[in-house]
Scaffold this active site. Structure first.
Site, mmCIF file in Angstrom:
data_model
loop_
_atom_site.group_PDB
_atom_site.id
_atom_site.type_symbol
_atom_site.label_atom_id
_atom_site.label_comp_id
_atom_site.label_asym_id
_atom_site.label_seq_id
_atom_site.Cartn_x
_atom_site.Cartn_y
_atom_site.Cartn_z
ATOM 1 N N ASP A 277 -1.371 8.369 28.244
ATOM 2 C CA ASP A 277 -2.330 7.615 27.445
ATOM 3 C C ASP A 277 -3.196 6.723 28.325
ATOM 4 O OD1 ASP A 277 -3.296 7.217 24.768
ATOM 5 O OD2 ASP A 277 -2.709 5.138 25.061
ATOM 6 N N ASP B 171 -1.950 14.236 30.496
ATOM 7 C CA ASP B 171 -2.727 13.098 30.009
ATOM 8 C C ASP B 171 -1.794 12.001 29.527
ATOM 9 O OD1 ASP B 171 -4.627 11.355 29.085
ATOM 10 O OD2 ASP B 171 -5.040 12.464 27.260
#
Length: 124
Positions: free
Chosen positions: A37, A35
């Site tokens: 940002d 992930d």
């Protein structure tokens, strides 16, 4: 983010030949999601708010003015705390920079817990 517990990921058993077998959890893993940002949650606004809050407490930093988004993008976003604090507080001992970083991370988690759902990317 890997949806495997640390215990599962680290567990292994020795075979008769002395080699190590992978845990069944790792063998059954079919995907890994990193992930970056903005993929699942855009947390930069929280990081900005936390840095703004904490840097204002550091007498003389940025002429005692709150940092703005362009400052955040140039000097903070995408960088690790150790480099940020080394640039901002070169006169501080490493232990003090680490303590400040720990405080910053704790404040981020506190603020994120309250605001993260609102920042979740659409469709998730």
């Amino acid at each position: 983010v890997i949806m495997v517990s640390t215990a599962d990921a680290l567990s292994s058993s020795n075979t008769a030949s002395g080699t190590t077998k992978e845990s069944s959890a790792l063998r059954s893993l079919s995907a890994v999601l990193f992930d970056i940002d903005g993929t699942l949650v855009h947390s930069d606004p929280i990081h900005l708010a936390v840095f703004r809050e904490l840097l204002l407490k550091e007498d003389g930093f940025n002429d005692n003015k709150p940092i703005d988004e362009p400052f955040f993008r140039q000097w903070i976003s995408g960088r690790v705390n150790s480099l940020i604090t080394a640039d901002f507080f070169p006169e501080w001992p490493i232990a003090k920079r680490e303590e400040w970083s720990t405080m910053k991370e704790a404040r981020f988690r506190e603020m994120a817990q309250a605001e993260m759902k609102e920042l979740q990317m659409p469709g998730l």
